[in-house]
Design a protein around this motif. Structure first.
Motif: not given
Length: 296
Positions: A8-9, A29-35, A41-44
Motif C-alpha cells: 500500500g502506497a 513499496l507495493i501497490d496495484v496502482s502505478k499512479e 514516492l512524490l510524497t516521501i
C-alpha cells in the motif's frame, strides 16, 4: 531483518516506507496502482525536503533514503525475498484477509507478516495463514515520519520471539513501541474514537458548533488539535470503520457511530481527503472555514 516490503502506497504506506528507508533498510513499496506508487514516492520526496529545510537531514540523506526504496505493482515479486512485510492497505477486513492469504503463499517461511490495521483483529488475520505465530500488529500513527508511537499488537498465537523482534525493530526506527493485546480498537482507538464520536454527537445535538467544540478541547484539555479537526485529518470513513469494528466486537451501545458521522460519510464528506468534512479544505490541507453548523 534487512529487506522490508510495504503493501500500500497511500498515506500510511508511504510513511512507513519512508521511516524504514531513512533508517537504512531496503524497502519494496507495493501497490496495484502505478499512479499510487508515483504519488507515494512524490510524497516521501516532499517530506524529506521539509526535513532538509528544517536542517534535520542533508541532501545526501534524502538521496540515500530514496535510493533504498523500490516500487512494485506485482506483490509476489515485491515480497518473495522480504524478512518483514508490513500491510498498510485500506481498513477492510475482506481485503486484508485476501492479502494475508497471498502473503503466506508468496513469502519465505520465516518472514514476519505485520499489519498496520488500526482496529481489525490480528487473531482473525493470522487465522488465514499457516504461520499465526509470525503474524503481528504494527500500528503506526499518522504522520508516520513524525509520530513516535507504534502499537505492537499480539494476536492469540503471536510468539514471544516475533513480538521481541518487532519491538526491537521499532526502536531501531526511532519509535517508541508499546505492546498491547488483541481486542477491538486496541488501546489508541478504543480511547480516541469514543471521544471523537462524542464530539460529533455534541455537535449533532446542538450543544455547540464545530469551532467551539474544538476550542474547548484544545484550550481546556491541552489537545494540540480539536477532535473534529482530528477526525477530518484521520478521515471520517476511517473513523466510522473503526467504530463499527468496536461496536460489532463489543456489542456495546457506547461504540455505536453517531448518525451524523454515518450521514457525512454517506454524502462523501470525508475530511481532508475529500476537501470537506467538519471544515473546508478546498484551498489547502489546513482547516479553513467551518463546513457545517448546527444550533439548538
Amino acid at each position: 531483518m534487512k529487506n522490508i516490503a510495504v503493501i500500500g502506497a497511500g498515506t500510511m504506506g508511504n510513511g512507513i516506507a519512508h521511516v524504514f528507508a531513512q533508517s537504512g533498510f531496503k524497502v519494496n513499496l507495493i501497490d496495484v496502482s502505478k499512479e499510487a506508487l508515483e504519488q507515494g514516492l512524490l510524497t516521501i520526496s516532499r517530506n524529506l525536503d521539509r526535513m532538509i529545510a528544517k536542517e534535520r537531514i542533508t541532501d545526501t540523506d534524502k538521496s540515500e533514503t530514496l535510493g533504498n526504496i523500490t516500487s512494485h505493482t506485482d506483490t509476489r515479486t515485491g515480497v518473495e525475498n522480504s524478512d518483514l512485510v508490513v500491510e498498510a492497505a485500506t481498513e477492510n477486513i475482506d481485503l486484508k484477509l485476501r492479502i494475508f492469504q497471498n502473503l503466506d503463499t508468496f513469502c519465505k517461511p520465516n518472514t514476519i507478516l505485520a499489519t498496520n490495521t488500526s482496529s481489525i483483529s490480528i487473531t482473525q488475520i493470522a487465522a488465514v495463514t499457516k504461520r499465526p505465530g509470525k503474524v503481528i500488529g504494527m500500528h503506526f500513527m499518522n504522520p508516520v515520519p513524525i509520530m513516535k508511537l507504534v502499537e505492537i499488537i499480539r494476536g492469540y498465537s503471536t510468539t514471544d520471539e516475533t513480538t521481541r523482534a518487532i519491538m526491537d525493530l521499532s526502536v531501531k526506527l526511532g519509535k517508541t513501541p508499546t505492546e498491547v493485546n488483541d481486542y477491538p480498537g486496541f488501546v489508541a482507538n478504543r480511547i480516541l474514537m469514543p471521544m471523537i464520536n462524542e464530539a460529533i454527537e455534541t455537535l449533532h445535538h446542538g450543544v455547540a458548533g464545530v469551532a467551539e467544540i474544538d476550542t474547548v478541547m484544545k484550550l481546556g484539555m491541552a489537545h494540540p488539535m480539536g477532535p473534529l479537526q482530528l477526525a477530518d485529518f484521520i478521515g471520517l470513513d476511517v473513523c466510522l470503520s473503526i467504530l463499527q469494528v468496536m461496536y460489532d466486537g463489543f456489542k456495546n451501545q457506547k461504540y455505536a457511530p453517531s448518525p451524523l458521522l454515518v450521514n457525512m460519510v454517506t454524502a462523501g464528506k470525508l475530511g481532508v481527503k475529500s476537501g470537506e468534512g467538519f471544515y473546508d479544505y478546498s484551498e489547502s490541507r489546513k482547516a479553513g472555514k467551518v463546513a457545517i453548523r448546527f444550533t439548538k
